[in-house]
Scaffold this motif. Structure first.
Motif, PDB file in Angstrom:
ATOM      1  N   GLY A   5       0.787  -1.226   0.000  1.00  0.00           N
ATOM      2  CA  GLY A   5       0.000   0.000   0.000  1.00  0.00           C
ATOM      3  C   GLY A   5       0.820   1.277   0.000  1.00  0.00           C
ATOM      4  O   GLY A   5       0.257   2.361  -0.098  1.00  0.00           O
ATOM      5  N   ILE A  11       0.500   5.161   3.044  1.00  0.00           N
ATOM      6  CA  ILE A  11      -0.490   4.158   2.660  1.00  0.00           C
ATOM      7  C   ILE A  11      -1.884   4.751   2.716  1.00  0.00           C
ATOM      8  O   ILE A  11      -2.720   4.521   1.837  1.00  0.00           O
ATOM      9  N   ASP A  30      -6.024   2.278  -0.874  1.00  0.00           N
ATOM     10  CA  ASP A  30      -5.026   2.168   0.191  1.00  0.00           C
ATOM     11  C   ASP A  30      -4.100   0.978  -0.030  1.00  0.00           C
ATOM     12  O   ASP A  30      -2.941   0.997   0.417  1.00  0.00           O
ATOM     13  N   SER A  31      -4.577  -0.044  -0.733  1.00  0.00           N
ATOM     14  CA  SER A  31      -3.751  -1.230  -0.947  1.00  0.00           C
ATOM     15  C   SER A  31      -2.866  -1.127  -2.180  1.00  0.00           C
ATOM     16  O   SER A  31      -2.031  -2.010  -2.402  1.00  0.00           O
ATOM     17  N   THR A  70       0.180  -0.471  -4.305  1.00  0.00           N
ATOM     18  CA  THR A  70       1.578  -0.455  -3.885  1.00  0.00           C
ATOM     19  C   THR A  70       2.478  -0.030  -5.041  1.00  0.00           C
ATOM     20  O   THR A  70       2.279  -0.453  -6.176  1.00  0.00           O
TER      21      THR A  70
END
Length: 241
Positions: A102, A217, A234-235, A237
């Motif tokens: 994230g 994040i 939010d996840s 990456t």
């Protein structure tokens, strides 16, 4: 349409070239300028504090030039520099292998490691505009592919060494003012003063990096490459805004 200059020179007026230079180098110039201002402020404040200490010990104060050449000023500057470069050195190498789900400060979760030459545009996969050493298949390519971390680590070690040399000189000056015996450089490396100066800076830098990796994040800064896009999950990456 404006014709290109015959010999590839820049024919723009000087004022336009200056504006373009400032625009293209604004980030580096901003932080260099603020660094110099902060260093100047530290020198002025440190000089006043140091002279207050000398006067309280019954000694004559130093002029500003003598303070800038003193071990006390040198150790105060280098103890901050070495902690900053330690932070970058560890961050550069840690992010090769370690991931943070994230976080835009992390690589994507399936890209841990040094990656292939094709991914890195290295060796025979180098492009026409790639740095010359990026295409080298010998020691030059090996060194260049790790040059950023190596230089950061070298600056850290040199700053830490300078801090230790300046630190033992400043420490011994204080010892003599107290009519106590000076210590050797090797003894100072195991002294509480040296490690207190180092560790109090290290812990703050490492906490700042950890905070940036985790807070990014969930939080956003619109338009910053250090943040994910405002609407990113939010996840998500390794995604930068």
């Amino acid at each position: 349409m404006t014709p290109a200059p015959e010999h590839g020179g820049d024919t723009a007026p000087p004022r336009r070239r200056a504006r373009r230079f400032l625009r293209h180098n604004g980030l580096g110039l901003f932080f260099l300028t603020t660094f110099l201002l902060a260093l100047a402020g530290q020198a002025v404040a440190g000089h006043a504090e140091f002279n207050n200490q000398l006067v309280s010990d019954g000694m004559a104060p130093l002029d500003f030039g003598a303070y800038l050449a003193s071990s006390d000023f040198a150790v105060d500057v280098t103890e901050n520099w070495q902690s900053e470069y330690l932070q970058f050195f560890l961050y550069i190498f840690a992010t090769v292998w370690l991931l943070q789900r994230g976080s835009p400060e992390s690589k994507e979760l399936d890209r841990a490691g040094t990656e292939s030459d094709q991914d890195q545009m290295a060796g025979r996969h180098a492009k026409e505009d790639s740095p010359r050493w990026a295409a080298a298949a010998d020691w030059r390519g090996l060194v260049y592919s790790r040059s950023l971390g190596l230089v950061m680590g070298t600056i850290f070690l040199l700053s830490w060494l300078t801090q230790s040399v300046a630190g033992v000189a400043a420490y011994n000056e204080e010892q003599l003012r107290r009519l106590q015996a000076p210590v050797s450089w090797a003894q100072y490396l195991s002294a509480a003063d040296f490690w207190s100066r180092s560790l109090q800076n290290w812990q703050s830098e490492l906490l700042a990096v950890a905070s940036m990796a985790v807070l990014s994040i969930y939080l956003r800064q619109r338009g910053s490459p250090e943040s994910k896009p405002v609407g990113a999950s939010d996840s998500a990456t390794g995604v930068e805004g």
